[in-house]
Design an enzyme around this catalytic site. Structure first.
Site, PDB file in Angstrom:
ATOM      1  N   SER A  32       0.856  -1.189   0.000  1.00  0.00           N
ATOM      2  CA  SER A  32       0.000   0.000   0.000  1.00  0.00           C
ATOM      3  C   SER A  32       0.891   1.236   0.000  1.00  0.00           C
ATOM      4  O   SER A  32       1.029   1.940   1.009  1.00  0.00           O
ATOM      5  CB  SER A  32      -0.927  -0.014   1.220  1.00  0.00           C
ATOM      6  OG  SER A  32      -1.801  -1.117   1.159  1.00  0.00           O
TER       7      SER A  32
ATOM      8  N   GLY B 299       0.713   4.233  -1.376  1.00  0.00           N
ATOM      9  CA  GLY B 299       0.113   5.535  -1.105  1.00  0.00           C
ATOM     10  C   GLY B 299      -0.097   5.781   0.374  1.00  0.00           C
ATOM     11  O   GLY B 299       0.135   6.892   0.875  1.00  0.00           O
ATOM     12  N   ASP B 300      -0.553   4.759   1.097  1.00  0.00           N
ATOM     13  CA  ASP B 300      -0.756   4.898   2.537  1.00  0.00           C
ATOM     14  C   ASP B 300       0.554   5.183   3.252  1.00  0.00           C
ATOM     15  O   ASP B 300       0.630   6.054   4.128  1.00  0.00           O
ATOM     16  CB  ASP B 300      -1.379   3.618   3.101  1.00  0.00           C
ATOM     17  CG  ASP B 300      -2.880   3.555   2.873  1.00  0.00           C
ATOM     18  OD1 ASP B 300      -3.536   4.605   2.907  1.00  0.00           O
ATOM     19  OD2 ASP B 300      -3.393   2.447   2.661  1.00  0.00           O
ATOM     20  N   SER B 301       1.579   4.438   2.917  1.00  0.00           N
ATOM     21  CA  SER B 301       2.866   4.617   3.605  1.00  0.00           C
ATOM     22  C   SER B 301       3.464   5.982   3.308  1.00  0.00           C
ATOM     23  O   SER B 301       3.993   6.650   4.201  1.00  0.00           O
ATOM     24  CB  SER B 301       3.834   3.508   3.199  1.00  0.00           C
ATOM     25  OG  SER B 301       3.353   2.250   3.631  1.00  0.00           O
TER      26      SER B 301
ATOM     27  N   GLY C 114       1.697   8.486   5.346  1.00  0.00           N
ATOM     28  CA  GLY C 114       2.159   8.452   6.728  1.00  0.00           C
ATOM     29  C   GLY C 114       3.462   9.207   6.915  1.00  0.00           C
ATOM     30  O   GLY C 114       3.660   9.922   7.908  1.00  0.00           O
TER      31      GLY C 114
END
Length: 432
Positions: free
Chosen positions: A190, A192-194, A197
């Site tokens: 994932s 984009g999520d990382s 973050g």
């Protein structure tokens, strides 16, 4: 005030080799208190980064179920995923039901005495719960209110649900991440999520610096950090926007190559293996051609990258012919002697066993549980970057059991009595 004490359920990890300093130094975020309300990946990864470098992180989870990441992918014998044990490192877990008035009241009180709040709910959710920025700034004007969503808190798309996979498309990444003529490829993470973050953690640090500069000059020294997943991807897109603006060029998918940079590619070796070679520097290119015995491809017509782009097929073909006759190790040995950047394509086993990665302290070991609890296994987790020489970060403990710190935090941070805590448990507002 949040004051974390050593956990009873998780022993300290071994001292990682990335601790290059011989003295005990405070971590850069020691004393910074964080309330994490996010779930899954983006928000919790931000919390993990802050906790790794010393922040006191209290994670709020729904009773009974907890963060869904606890059950994602492979699940250990104790019912928890190794992924959560890694992403939840250095945090305390408390269970509070945010769907109840009393639960939201507890969180609002906890938020009065923290430096940072992290949330990654759909925009508008926190306001609906009475936990939006303006609800909290009245009692905590120095709060860094950190928000992660698919499309940001403003704009016509802000209310849309935004998963990383979709936002990677809008941010431009998926379009270029493909083989020409084929469907865009999703990386098996994932991404984009990382990246969101990481951007959120950067926003927190910038806001903490900003808060110090505003101290004494403004009543409200905190601010909202607004992170959009698609914008985190867009930040990585290098020159695609200015090139389109100036030349009308839309960068196209290029498979294993990089458009306009030659040679840099993935090349075949024996037994179906591959190596990556980056020979695009002008002098590096000459050394590469000498190493593979193709000095006929050196000269005025190949002198610069602009020249080589015109002969990309010929150059890549020559390199592939050479690598195809060798194993990856043979290729790397030859190119190391020629001082040409090259490397293998690592899988998880390769990463864990690599001597350089271990020498840098990027594989850390933490103990989960104790033998008397019927467990007590060691877990390898990735270290975090950057490496700070004097005040490095560290994994102090693995992701906690669900709600294991609820009583401690409510007693010490809010001063609740055992009777009050028992009543909250009976009502299902906190974990049983």
């Amino acid at each position: 005030m949040f004051r974390l004490v050593p956990l009873r359920s998780f022993s300290l990890s071994r001292l990682p080799s990335r601790r290059f300093n011989s003295t005990v130094a405070p971590k850069p975020l020691d004393g910074i208190r964080v309330l994490e309300l996010g779930q899954l990946i983006a928000g919790p990864f931000c919390g993990s980064i802050l906790g790794y470098y010393g922040a006191d992180v209290v994670k709020v989870e729904p009773p009974k179920t907890g963060d869904p990441l606890r059950k994602w992918r492979h699940v250990d014998e104790d019912g928890e995923s190794p992924w959560f044990r890694s992403l939840g490192r250095n945090k305390k877990s408390i269970c509070i039901d945010l769907r109840t008035d009393q639960g939201r009241s507890l969180v609002k009180k906890l938020a009065q005495d923290v430096d940072v709040l992290i949330e990654n709910f759909k925009p508008g959710t926190m306001e609906k719960w009475g936990l939006g920025p303006e609800d909290l700034y009245a009692t905590n004007p120095g709060l860094i209110y950190t928000r992660i969503s698919g499309y940001g808190q403003t704009g016509p798309y802000s209310k849309r649900p935004g998963f990383a996979a979709v936002c990677e498309g809008m941010g431009g990444f998926r379009y270029v991440n493909a083989v020409p003529g084929e469907a865009p490829v999703r990386p098996n993470i994932s991404l984009g999520d990382s990246l969101a973050g990481i951007h959120a953690a950067l926003g927190v640090l910038l806001s903490l610096i900003g808060r110090n500069k505003l101290a004494g000059t403004a009543e409200k020294t905190g601010q909202v950090v607004d992170v959009a997943i698609y914008e985190s991807m867009l930040n990585m897109m290098e020159s695609i926007i200015p090139e389109y603006d100036r030349f009308g060029q839309i960068r196209q998918p290029s498979g294993s190559t990089v458009t306009g940079v030659v040679p840099t590619n993935t090349y075949p070796c024996k037994e179906g293996q591959y190596v990556i070679i980056g020979g695009n520097g002008d002098t590096i290119y000459k050394r590469l051609m000498k190493a593979i015995g193709r000095e006929d491809l050196v000269g005025a017509e190949y002198e610069t990258n602009a020249h080589r782009v015109k002969a990309q097929e010929l150059i890549d073909g020559a390199i592939s012919e050479w690598t195809a006759t060798k194993t990856p190790d043979e290729v790397l040995d030859a190119l190391e002697q020629a001082s040409v950047p090259a490397g293998k394509i690592y899988n998880a086993k390769d990463i864990v066993e690599d001597e350089h990665i271990n020498a840098r302290g990027m594989i850390e070991t933490v103990t989960v549980g104790k033998p008397e609890e019927g467990r007590g296994y060691e877990l390898k987790v990735p270290g975090m970057s950057p490496i700070l020489q004097t005040t490095p970060g560290a994994t102090k403990w693995a992701g906690p059991d669900l709600g294991q710190d609820t009583v401690e935090v409510l007693e010490k941070s809010l001063g609740l009595s055992k009777e009050q805590i028992s009543s909250l448990k009976e009502q299902g507002i906190i974990n049983q």
